[in-house]
Structures are given as C-alpha cells and as structure tokens.
Design a protein around this motif. Structure first.
Motif, PDB file in Angstrom:
ATOM      1  N   ALA A  12     -11.985   9.009 -19.695  1.00  0.00           N
ATOM      2  CA  ALA A  12     -12.163   7.865 -18.803  1.00  0.00           C
ATOM      3  C   ALA A  12     -12.664   8.313 -17.434  1.00  0.00           C
ATOM      4  O   ALA A  12     -13.521   7.655 -16.827  1.00  0.00           O
ATOM      5  CB  ALA A  12     -10.845   7.094 -18.668  1.00  0.00           C
ATOM      6  N   ILE A  13     -12.133   9.423 -16.934  1.00  0.00           N
ATOM      7  CA  ILE A  13     -12.594   9.958 -15.647  1.00  0.00           C
ATOM      8  C   ILE A  13     -14.070  10.325 -15.728  1.00  0.00           C
ATOM      9  O   ILE A  13     -14.860  10.007 -14.829  1.00  0.00           O
ATOM     10  CB  ILE A  13     -11.756  11.180 -15.245  1.00  0.00           C
ATOM     11  N   LEU A  28      -9.434   6.662  -9.207  1.00  0.00           N
ATOM     12  CA  LEU A  28      -8.029   6.275  -9.346  1.00  0.00           C
ATOM     13  C   LEU A  28      -7.898   4.799  -9.718  1.00  0.00           C
ATOM     14  O   LEU A  28      -7.101   4.436 -10.604  1.00  0.00           O
ATOM     15  CB  LEU A  28      -7.286   6.562  -8.041  1.00  0.00           C
ATOM     16  N   ALA A  29      -8.669   3.945  -9.060  1.00  0.00           N
ATOM     17  CA  ALA A  29      -8.605   2.518  -9.372  1.00  0.00           C
ATOM     18  C   ALA A  29      -9.043   2.251 -10.804  1.00  0.00           C
ATOM     19  O   ALA A  29      -8.436   1.425 -11.514  1.00  0.00           O
ATOM     20  CB  ALA A  29      -9.491   1.736  -8.388  1.00  0.00           C
ATOM     21  N   TYR A  30     -10.074   2.956 -11.259  1.00  0.00           N
ATOM     22  CA  TYR A  30     -10.568   2.774 -12.626  1.00  0.00           C
ATOM     23  C   TYR A  30      -9.510   3.188 -13.648  1.00  0.00           C
ATOM     24  O   TYR A  30      -9.271   2.489 -14.634  1.00  0.00           O
ATOM     25  CB  TYR A  30     -11.847   3.584 -12.813  1.00  0.00           C
ATOM     26  N   LEU A  31      -8.853   4.314 -13.402  1.00  0.00           N
ATOM     27  CA  LEU A  31      -7.843   4.801 -14.345  1.00  0.00           C
ATOM     28  C   LEU A  31      -6.635   3.878 -14.411  1.00  0.00           C
ATOM     29  O   LEU A  31      -6.105   3.604 -15.488  1.00  0.00           O
ATOM     30  CB  LEU A  31      -7.399   6.210 -13.951  1.00  0.00           C
ATOM     31  N   LEU A  32      -6.184   3.414 -13.262  1.00  0.00           N
ATOM     32  CA  LEU A  32      -5.029   2.523 -13.249  1.00  0.00           C
ATOM     33  C   LEU A  32      -5.327   1.224 -13.996  1.00  0.00           C
ATOM     34  O   LEU A  32      -4.424   0.614 -14.585  1.00  0.00           O
ATOM     35  CB  LEU A  32      -4.619   2.224 -11.806  1.00  0.00           C
ATOM     36  N   LEU A  42      -0.087   7.903  -7.586  1.00  0.00           N
ATOM     37  CA  LEU A  42      -1.487   7.511  -7.731  1.00  0.00           C
ATOM     38  C   LEU A  42      -1.805   6.286  -6.879  1.00  0.00           C
ATOM     39  O   LEU A  42      -2.848   6.232  -6.215  1.00  0.00           O
ATOM     40  CB  LEU A  42      -1.808   7.234  -9.195  1.00  0.00           C
ATOM     41  N   ASN A  43      -0.910   5.312  -6.896  1.00  0.00           N
ATOM     42  CA  ASN A  43      -1.129   4.118  -6.072  1.00  0.00           C
ATOM     43  C   ASN A  43      -1.063   4.435  -4.590  1.00  0.00           C
ATOM     44  O   ASN A  43      -1.816   3.871  -3.786  1.00  0.00           O
ATOM     45  CB  ASN A  43      -0.101   3.043  -6.433  1.00  0.00           C
ATOM     46  N   PHE A  44      -0.183   5.354  -4.211  1.00  0.00           N
ATOM     47  CA  PHE A  44      -0.057   5.744  -2.806  1.00  0.00           C
ATOM     48  C   PHE A  44      -1.345   6.383  -2.313  1.00  0.00           C
ATOM     49  O   PHE A  44      -1.852   6.043  -1.235  1.00  0.00           O
ATOM     50  CB  PHE A  44       1.118   6.713  -2.644  1.00  0.00           C
ATOM     51  N   VAL A  45      -1.903   7.322  -3.096  1.00  0.00           N
ATOM     52  CA  VAL A  45      -3.144   7.989  -2.703  1.00  0.00           C
ATOM     53  C   VAL A  45      -4.289   6.989  -2.647  1.00  0.00           C
ATOM     54  O   VAL A  45      -5.155   7.054  -1.768  1.00  0.00           O
ATOM     55  CB  VAL A  45      -3.469   9.132  -3.676  1.00  0.00           C
TER      56      VAL A  45
END
Length: 473
Positions: free
Chosen positions: A136-137, A267-271, A304-307
């Motif tokens: 996914a990355i 990060l947004a895509y992975l979440l 992950l959300n924090f970053v």
C-alpha cells in the motif's frame, strides 16, 4: 472460478454459491462438524469453513492439516461466531496440496525463528499484515508523485559512480577472480572487464535523477540500492529500497515541505486503506507491552495519528548539538556516543532523543557541517555548513535525508577535489549548461515501513533481507 476471501467478506451475500481457495490456518474436527479457517493472502481476516465429516473420505480428513491448500465449494450463511458476518458451509472440498510436517503450526513463533523461514513467513498473520502495508505504501508513493506532475525515472542499478563517496560498494565484474589481469602497478586491469571500467551496484539514483530533472523538471526514482556496510544492526540492510525525488528550481525549504507532505500523505492513505492490518499490529504491540512501564511508546495507531496531525519541528544542526550537550542523558553518561561538540556526526540515539524526548514529534535538522555531508550539497554562506536536511522519526531516527544541490560549478569542483571524486564529467555538464538551483531527498522505504508497522527489526519489513553473512534465498 473462485472468489477471493477479501471479496467474500466484503461483498458476499447469504445464500450465494461460491468457491474459495486458500491455505488452512487452523482446524477443529469432531464427529459432528469440521471447522477450518482459510486464508488466501488477499486480506488480514480469515474465512471460516464449516463441513460435515461424513461428506469427506477419511483419508482426506487426515490430510486437512495446517498449511495444506484446499478448494471449497458451498453456500454463504450468516455466521454465529464473533468477528465475522458470514461463513462458508462447504459441500465439496478438494485438496490442492498437503503439508506434512508444516513448520508453522498455529502457535506463537519468535520473529527470529521466522527469519529462518523467510520463504514461508508470508503465511503468518504478522507478516501478511506487514507486506500488505508495504504494498500500500509503494502504491501511494507513485500516486503522490503522479498527481503532482512528477515523472517516474528508472535509474541504473549498475553504475560507475559512488554518489555518497563512502566507498562501501558491491563491485560488479565479469572477470575471473582466480585469473584477473593486472596493470604494472598491481591494480586490476578493468579494461578487460565487461564495461571496461570499475563498476558497482548503485548506492543511490540521485546523480542520474539530477540530470533528468534538468530536462523534465520534476522526477523521482523508486528502486533498490546497495551498500556493503558490515553492519548487523536492526536498522541496516545491504539491499534496501529508496524513493528519491529531484526537483528543478526547488530550494531547501521547498524540499522540506515536499518531504513532510509525502510522509503525511502516506500515513493518511494507510490509515484509510489498511485498517485491519494496522489494528492487528496495534494489538500485537499492546499484547507485548509492559503495562507498568510508564516510558513505553504510545500505541501504534495513536502514534501514527499523532505524527499525521502534528507539524514537524525544525532546528539547525548547531541548535541540535546545543540541546544534546545540555541534555540529562549526555550529562549523566547515558549516551553510548557522548556528545562532544560541534562537528560530530549525530548517531541514532541522538536523533531519537531529539524526537522522542525533547520535541516529542518528528524533527527536521538542517545546515550540517560540510565535512560530514556529501560533496554535492550546496555550501552555505558561512563556509562551514551545507544546505542539508535530515528528517527524524520516533523509533527509527533518520527516515529522510536531503539537500539543496550545489549548482555552482566552481564550488562543486572544489568539493569533488577535496573528496577525491573523479570521472563525473557528465555530472558537471549539468552545471556547465544552464545550471539552476535544484533540490531533492531520499526516503528509506524500509525504515518507513518499520515505523508504520511498529516492527523492531528492519529485516522483518523487507521480503528477503540481505545482511552481512546472510542471503536466505
């Protein structure tokens, strides 16, 4: 035609007649019923298969073991079990491949043990999650650059250049090592070699990408790179993957903004697209966590959300050294490499201190001493530092390294001379003919996957790790 388990679980309707194929993860058989959990790699979740023992020959029942591959036809029914909406009531089962003495039985296995079976570890829940996330990355990286007008460039894997000037190279040769011709001075006569000169596996696609950016404006490479560094740490590989954009007319500030935008996009895509895999890895880390340890890092999903939500801190190398010298860790001798003063290279423990203890968020460090950075970085007006940047993440330290490139040919030639770098006349041509300010960076894909998955060893986030003394297959 069989249907992937991911599609069955997402879109399957009760009563539908389907065929599923996959590997048995667990089995439970008694006189009345057979319960099998089936996974085909398409998703994190398993499909429960229910059958009646009398429907199968006894010889086949004995072969329904963990690791065996099967095809099952039947009807989808509403499941009475937890964590699943449907299950497959099988009417017909075909054994595709049995698995006697399968080494990955349904129990906890250490990551070290699984590294000895890299060709089988894809079938485990943990590594299935890791490598679906890695995919996914990789997809999201191409998407990010494509929608911003970048062109994907395939740079050479075999090259005569050492972009970093470190000399940690894997040589490429067709010469017979037992009967190699030598010059009068005793050195190897590479004129007899395939390329008629010394060549090696690339350590970076940057130099080639710079030449393309001079004509295409914005390019990126995404491929394997190699370094013969005799290091067995949890952060180093001999073969690793790099993403390297180069952009014409960009300065250092532009590059820092691009790097932060890329990481937050990923990060947004992975979440959004890998919730099941991330939740599984999050729970895995929580299960290993010592609840009494107040210094334990925040849970994976929270981190992950924090970053994603926090702006990255930005400091100069000079400011970083001052922070580290004054830190309690340095004063009390807790650093393995004491911070002695300006000019030293930052170690991973120093980078992680800045991120995890001082700023408590990702940090961009700029303006490093030119003596510890690569020859191609633009010299600042102070004559001591270069327009370089390292982006530091919690848990992994440096995840991106970049710079504004030196566009002034006289400065570049002086840096090459002092670093004893030769045979780059083609590279100097980009400064002779219409030179411009330009900038770029390199993102270590494997280190980013390490951060996103919460794994602790970089060998666990690349399919087939290559490290000193270790080529598994």
């Amino acid at each position: 035609m069989h249907t992937k388990i991911k599609e069955l679980l997402q879109f399957g309707t009760v009563g539908a007649q389907v065929e599923a194929k996959g590997w048995i993860r667990t089995k439970r058989i008694n006189k009345q019923v057979i319960f099998l959990t089936l996974n085909d790699g398409s998703c994190q979740q398993h499909l429960q298969v229910v059958m009646t023992p009398s429907d199968l020959p006894k010889a086949l029942l004995n072969q329904l073991a963990t690791g065996a591959s099967i095809a099952v036809s039947g009807s989808l029914v509403a499941s009475q079990g937890a964590n699943q909406s449907i299950e497959l009531h099988g009417h017909q089962l075909t054994l595709l491949g049995n698995a006697p003495d399968y080494p990955l039985q349904p129990k906890a296995h250490s990551l070290e043990f699984l590294r000895s079976l890299v060709h089988l570890r894809f079938r485990t829940n943990t590594f299935g999650a890791v490598f679906r996330i890695r995919h996914a990355i990789s997809y999201a990286i191409h998407h990010f650059f494509h929608e911003r007008g970048f062109f994907y460039l395939h740079t050479p894997i075999i090259t005569a250049a050492d972009a970093e000037g470190a000399g940690e190279l894997f040589r490429v040769t067709s010469l017979d090592p037992m009967h190699t011709a030598k010059n009068l001075d005793g050195n190897i006569d590479f004129k007899e070699d395939f390329f008629s000169k010394a060549t090696n596996l690339t350590v970076s696609g940057q130099l080639a990408a710079e030449t393309a950016a001079m004509g295409l404006g914005a390019v990126y490479t995404f491929g394997p790179t190699f370094r013969a560094e005799n290091s067995n740490t949890t952060r180093h590989l001999a073969e690793f993957w790099m993403v390297e954009p180069e952009v014409a007319f960009n300065n250092l500030d532009d590059t820092i903004a691009l790097a932060e935008a890329l990481l937050k996009f990923l990060l947004a895509y992975l979440l959004k697209t890998c919730p099941a895999e991330l939740e599984f890895l999050n729970q895995r880390l929580l299960s290993h966590r010592n609840k009494e340890d107040k210094t334990a890092p925040m849970p994976l999903l929270e981190r992950l959300n924090f970053v994603l939500e926090q702006p990255f801190a930005r400091i100069t190398y000079t400011e970083a050294i001052a922070i580290l010298i004054d830190s309690e860790s340095n004063k009390h001798g807790k650093f393995a490499y004491p911070v002695t003063g300006w000019g030293m290279d930052l170690q991973s423990e120093h980078e992680r201190y800045l991120v995890e203890h001082h700023f408590k968020r990702p940090v961009v460090v700029t303006d490093y001493p030119k003596a510890i950075k690569a020859f191609y970085m633009r010299q600042n007006d102070d004559g001591k530092t270069v327009a370089a940047m390292d982006l530091l993440f919690p848990g992994v330290g440096e995840i991106i390294g970049g710079s504004q490139r030196e566009e002034r040919i006289d400065y570049l030639q002086a840096a090459m001379q002092s670093n004893e770098i030769q045979d780059l006349d083609w590279y100097l041509d980009t400064r002779r003919f219409g030179t411009i300010p330009h900038s770029g960076f390199g993102l270590g894909l494997d280190r980013f996957v390490l951060f996103v998955t919460g794994m602790e060893n970089i060998r666990d986030v690349i399919p087939f790790p290559r490290t000193p003394g270790h080529v598994p297959c």
